[in-house]
Motif scaffolding. Sequence first.
Motif, PDB file in Angstrom:
ATOM      1  N   SER A   1       0.868  -0.895   0.063  1.00 46.90           N
ATOM      2  CA  SER A   1       0.087   0.085  -0.032  1.00 46.90           C
ATOM      3  C   SER A   1       0.922   1.228  -0.065  1.00 46.90           C
ATOM      4  CB  SER A   1      -0.810  -0.041   1.178  1.00 46.90           C
ATOM      5  OG  SER A   1      -1.681  -1.283   1.097  1.00 46.90           O
TER       6      SER A   1
ATOM      7  N   ILE B   1      -4.586   2.368   2.579  1.00 46.89           N
ATOM      8  CA  ILE B   1      -4.357   2.504   3.999  1.00 46.89           C
ATOM      9  C   ILE B   1      -3.012   1.905   4.452  1.00 46.89           C
ATOM     10  CG2 ILE B   1      -4.949   0.962   6.255  1.00 46.89           C
ATOM     11  CD1 ILE B   1      -7.678   1.477   5.814  1.00 46.89           C
TER      12      ILE B   1
ATOM     13  N   THR C   1      -5.457  -3.693   4.164  1.00 44.97           N
ATOM     14  CA  THR C   1      -6.070  -3.451   3.011  1.00 44.97           C
ATOM     15  C   THR C   1      -7.163  -4.540   2.526  1.00 44.97           C
ATOM     16  OG1 THR C   1      -3.913  -2.558   2.122  1.00 44.97           O
ATOM     17  CG2 THR C   1      -5.716  -3.256   0.366  1.00 44.97           C
TER      18      THR C   1
HETATM   19 MG    MG Z   1      -2.018  -2.925   2.266  1.00 40.50          MG
END
Ligand code: MG
Length: 301
Positions: free
Chosen positions: A25, A38, A46
Amino acid sequence: MPPPTESQFRCGFVALVGRPNVGKSTLLNALVGSKLAIVSPKPQTTRTRLLGIRTLPQAQLVFVDTPGIHTHSGSLLNRRMVEIAFNALAETDVTALLVDVERGITPADQELARRLGEGTTPVVGVVNKIDRVAKPRLLPVLEQLASLLPEREVVPVSALTGENLSELVPIIVGLLPMSPALYSDDELTDQSERTIAQEIVREQVFLQTQQEIPYATTVIVEEFTEKPEKRVLFLRAVIMVERPSQRAIIIGERGARLKQIGQAARLQLEAFFGYRVFLELFVKVSKGWTNNPRLLKEFGL
Ligand code: MG
Ligand code: GDP
């Protein structure tokens, strides 16, 4: 320089895969240049597939952040997350396999590399978090990943500091198919603003609860009202948990923790939307929602 003709343009889906916590992420956010996904020290934050779009003069990269692929899968929620991750792979033009240099190559990384190596989709290896180790520790990890992914490029990066991302991007572009752009050049994501607001609040729930608040948390935005002329956004969100004890943890003593969550989320929301944000937060207990197919569907999972 003349703009590239349409036939020279490359575009496609780039899946970011790897064990939980390797930095998928963070990398997506860094590559897109905006905080969409996130990021949390807790694994598996996630939950659904998230697209992040980066448009260059000669290419458009559509990154797909997937929930961490892991083998032990208990609840229906966990199994759905793994399914989403593998489905994302099936629709992909390039796969970037991330490993965490500090953790080294684990058996799970080897298994993932093996599965990806058997497929026909181009793969690039990414050794992330190089800001955390000195060169002598980096080199063996690079070599190990290179031997697991023969004839593929392996790139050391730091998603956090941005180091070497300028090396990674052209390598990915070179693997993309010739195709016109799929999204307009000012789009950053396919997610609705409401979904992004939900994710921002959920991220703060994860970050601000020391105790085990498991993945049994979801956030529903019940009201999302923009007043563009005043640059103001009104949000009412409900944090759903499974048990009264979890509700108590999130609310905290005299509501202190919920207040912190709300304040931190509000700052993030204001930074993202560029509006002043009024955020009302509630916590509701809904028993067993992580195993309830109807409720999962309702939450888009
Ligand atoms: Mg993630
Ligand atoms: P994901 O589960 O693979 O999506 O991982 P996240 O992007 O949520 O990152 C997990 C944790 O690793 C977070 O605490 C990040 O801040 C941290 N992290 C991610 N990339 C880097 C990096 O390049 N360097 C350092 N030092 N930390 C990173």
